[in-house]
Design a protein around this motif. Sequence first.
Motif, PDB file in Angstrom:
ATOM      1  N   PRO A 264       0.692  -1.312   0.176  1.00  0.00           N
ATOM      2  CA  PRO A 264       0.007  -0.048   0.123  1.00  0.00           C
ATOM      3  C   PRO A 264       0.878   1.341   0.164  1.00  0.00           C
ATOM      4  O   PRO A 264       1.906   1.203   0.421  1.00  0.00           O
ATOM      5  N   GLU A 265       0.273   2.300  -0.577  1.00  0.00           N
ATOM      6  CA  GLU A 265       1.097   3.697  -0.465  1.00  0.00           C
ATOM      7  C   GLU A 265       0.040   4.757   0.000  1.00  0.00           C
ATOM      8  O   GLU A 265      -1.177   4.751  -0.393  1.00  0.00           O
ATOM      9  N   LEU A 266       0.622   5.727   0.820  1.00  0.00           N
ATOM     10  CA  LEU A 266      -0.471   6.747   1.154  1.00  0.00           C
ATOM     11  C   LEU A 266      -0.831   7.725   0.192  1.00  0.00           C
ATOM     12  O   LEU A 266      -0.330   7.682  -0.742  1.00  0.00           O
ATOM     13  N   SER A 267      -1.891   8.480   0.494  1.00  0.00           N
ATOM     14  CA  SER A 267      -2.689   9.232  -0.460  1.00  0.00           C
ATOM     15  C   SER A 267      -1.518  10.333  -0.991  1.00  0.00           C
ATOM     16  O   SER A 267      -0.487  10.935  -0.208  1.00  0.00           O
ATOM     17  N   LEU A 268      -1.674  10.707  -2.340  1.00  0.00           N
ATOM     18  CA  LEU A 268      -0.805  11.451  -3.211  1.00  0.00           C
ATOM     19  C   LEU A 268       0.524  10.954  -3.155  1.00  0.00           C
ATOM     20  O   LEU A 268       1.648  11.761  -3.728  1.00  0.00           O
ATOM     21  N   GLN A 269       0.762   9.778  -2.646  1.00  0.00           N
ATOM     22  CA  GLN A 269       2.118   9.053  -2.915  1.00  0.00           C
ATOM     23  C   GLN A 269       1.997   7.731  -3.486  1.00  0.00           C
ATOM     24  O   GLN A 269       2.961   7.085  -3.566  1.00  0.00           O
ATOM     25  N   GLU A 270       0.918   7.456  -4.431  1.00  0.00           N
ATOM     26  CA  GLU A 270       0.594   6.318  -4.991  1.00  0.00           C
ATOM     27  C   GLU A 270       1.388   5.849  -6.279  1.00  0.00           C
ATOM     28  O   GLU A 270       0.778   5.495  -7.165  1.00  0.00           O
ATOM     29  N   LYS A 271       2.837   6.213  -6.426  1.00  0.00           N
ATOM     30  CA  LYS A 271       3.442   6.005  -7.570  1.00  0.00           C
ATOM     31  C   LYS A 271       3.494   4.859  -8.207  1.00  0.00           C
ATOM     32  O   LYS A 271       3.147   4.331  -9.179  1.00  0.00           O
ATOM     33  N   ALA A 272       4.089   3.712  -7.380  1.00  0.00           N
ATOM     34  CA  ALA A 272       4.387   2.460  -7.512  1.00  0.00           C
ATOM     35  C   ALA A 272       2.834   1.740  -7.948  1.00  0.00           C
ATOM     36  O   ALA A 272       2.834   0.923  -8.826  1.00  0.00           O
ATOM     37  N   THR A 273       1.756   1.831  -7.048  1.00  0.00           N
ATOM     38  CA  THR A 273       0.326   1.544  -7.514  1.00  0.00           C
ATOM     39  C   THR A 273      -0.090   1.948  -8.832  1.00  0.00           C
ATOM     40  O   THR A 273      -0.564   1.215  -9.515  1.00  0.00           O
ATOM     41  N   ALA A 274       0.218   3.115  -9.149  1.00  0.00           N
ATOM     42  CA  ALA A 274      -0.283   3.898 -10.334  1.00  0.00           C
ATOM     43  C   ALA A 274       0.650   3.002 -11.393  1.00  0.00           C
ATOM     44  O   ALA A 274      -0.192   2.758 -12.451  1.00  0.00           O
ATOM     45  N   GLN A 275       1.593   2.678 -11.064  1.00  0.00           N
ATOM     46  CA  GLN A 275       2.461   2.154 -12.183  1.00  0.00           C
ATOM     47  C   GLN A 275       1.885   0.731 -12.436  1.00  0.00           C
ATOM     48  O   GLN A 275       1.715   0.047 -13.762  1.00  0.00           O
ATOM     49  N   ARG A 276       1.723  -0.026 -11.590  1.00  0.00           N
ATOM     50  CA  ARG A 276       0.740  -1.222 -11.686  1.00  0.00           C
ATOM     51  C   ARG A 276      -0.520  -1.279 -12.532  1.00  0.00           C
ATOM     52  O   ARG A 276      -0.713  -1.954 -13.272  1.00  0.00           O
ATOM     53  N   MET A 277      -1.287  -0.247 -12.061  1.00  0.00           N
ATOM     54  CA  MET A 277      -2.610  -0.230 -12.878  1.00  0.00           C
ATOM     55  C   MET A 277      -2.516   0.224 -14.309  1.00  0.00           C
ATOM     56  O   MET A 277      -3.006  -0.345 -15.099  1.00  0.00           O
ATOM     57  N   ALA A 278      -1.576   1.006 -14.483  1.00  0.00           N
ATOM     58  CA  ALA A 278      -1.164   1.495 -15.825  1.00  0.00           C
ATOM     59  C   ALA A 278      -0.795   0.237 -16.531  1.00  0.00           C
ATOM     60  O   ALA A 278      -1.128   0.202 -17.873  1.00  0.00           O
ATOM     61  N   GLN A 279       0.114  -0.491 -16.034  1.00  0.00           N
ATOM     62  CA  GLN A 279       0.592  -1.840 -16.829  1.00  0.00           C
ATOM     63  C   GLN A 279      -0.457  -2.718 -17.066  1.00  0.00           C
ATOM     64  O   GLN A 279      -0.577  -3.398 -18.111  1.00  0.00           O
ATOM     65  N   GLU A 280      -1.271  -2.826 -15.971  1.00  0.00           N
ATOM     66  CA  GLU A 280      -2.667  -3.896 -16.202  1.00  0.00           C
ATOM     67  C   GLU A 280      -3.461  -3.452 -17.298  1.00  0.00           C
ATOM     68  O   GLU A 280      -3.721  -4.302 -18.148  1.00  0.00           O
ATOM     69  N   LEU A 281      -3.883  -2.075 -17.628  1.00  0.00           N
ATOM     70  CA  LEU A 281      -4.491  -1.529 -18.623  1.00  0.00           C
ATOM     71  C   LEU A 281      -4.015  -1.666 -20.044  1.00  0.00           C
ATOM     72  O   LEU A 281      -4.197  -1.957 -21.047  1.00  0.00           O
ATOM     73  N   LYS A 282      -2.477  -1.230 -19.900  1.00  0.00           N
ATOM     74  CA  LYS A 282      -1.786  -1.354 -21.117  1.00  0.00           C
ATOM     75  C   LYS A 282      -1.624  -2.808 -21.706  1.00  0.00           C
ATOM     76  O   LYS A 282      -1.758  -2.954 -22.953  1.00  0.00           O
TER      77      LYS A 282
END
Length: 439
Positions: free
Chosen positions: A41-59
């Motif tokens: 997990p990552e705290l609010s406004l610091q979700e860098k790695a989580t965002a990268q994982r979600m982007a990769q899922e969609l890509k």
Amino acid sequence: MKARGLLFPLLILTHQALQAKTLEQDYPYLETLYKDLHQSPELSLQEKATAQRMAQELKSLGFEVTANVGGFGVVGIFKNGPGPTVLIRTDTDGLPIKEDTGQAYASKKSMKDREGNLQPVMHACGHDIHMTVFSGTARQLIDQKSNWHGTLVMIAQPAEETGMGARAMLNAGLFKKFPRPDYNLALHVSAELQAGDVGFTSGYALANVDSVDIKIRGEGGHGAYPHMTKDPIVLAAQLIQSLQTIVSREIAPIEPAVVTVGSIHGGSKHNIIADDVNLQLTLRSYSPEVRDQTIAAIKRMARGLATAAGLPEEKFPIVTIQDEFTPSVFNHPDLTQRMTAVAKKIVGESHVKEVRPTMGGEDFGQYGRVEPKIPSLIYWLGSVDPETHKKTLAAGKKLPSLHSAQFIPLPEPTIKTGVKMMTAAALDLLNGPESAQRK
């Protein structure tokens, strides 16, 4: 005619069976994804790695992906011919809570918050389940792309817990740079419903949430000579008592509202009367009129008590409405009714529950407020182990709530139910009358 009448239900059953089999085959991947997200997990406004994982899922599914929309927001677009545009949203942030679930995959992560303080981090609000269902739904819909037409807008939104993420994505041009949805969909895990159930609330479902700071100023001095001071602690006590009358005596009895003083800090020593006291409040309501009325009453009472205490105007209390305002969530009644009917077909009528509105907050409501308003729905996904649910309630105890260190969803069937329901909801909207009109 009879033969055709029998064939249509048979085709539906066959399609549902194939869909269930596909999800069954995909589930090991989704469960692994869920556990990875739960441990990272990552705290609010610091979700860098989580965002990268979600982007990769969609890509990986062929979505056109844009990252860093309103912070660490991710937008995925999949155009599949003419038809409705459906937005599906997940939130991505965790909470500064030390997990105490005893699970082998429990989060052991710590990270610094925006103030530089090291904090334990946990997905105590189920956003890891939300992201897993989000990914599973995307996988199902792409797998079935020959069965629908339209545009999917799938967004992974940061900072839901602070009420800032939806607004940031909208301000970054979500509905201007990307296709504007005809419908907005989201889900939220429930810490009260059993896994396998889904719940719906029509109309107002979640509350306006305001954070309010009040600095009560006085004239400090020696505790032995109170007559030489204007004691801000006494003023704070008077104000706290007065605030309780806003809901009980000023708001109409049929209008829900909450005023809670969650923090009070003042003074430094037994025999010193302080110069000021700081209060932190949370306000909850549904309608904008009640919200405005509550805020106005707080300001009026604070000024009135300062006047009664004989303080000069330059020492009146300072009332600050924080910029973390989360507007209420309004589930479009027609859309709610339509999706409730879909749910009864997908999970069975006995697993579809009517859920009362809650005073919790969710910034998903922002997406439906942009003029012209977009029909929106957030529904509840049961996540509690049925056996645990039964034993806990039978013993007269309470289940761990959202934001609890002990809250842990049961991955199966929660994830499967979530994917089935969200996939069916999207397919119903993409293949509805609107789709036929645009072909």
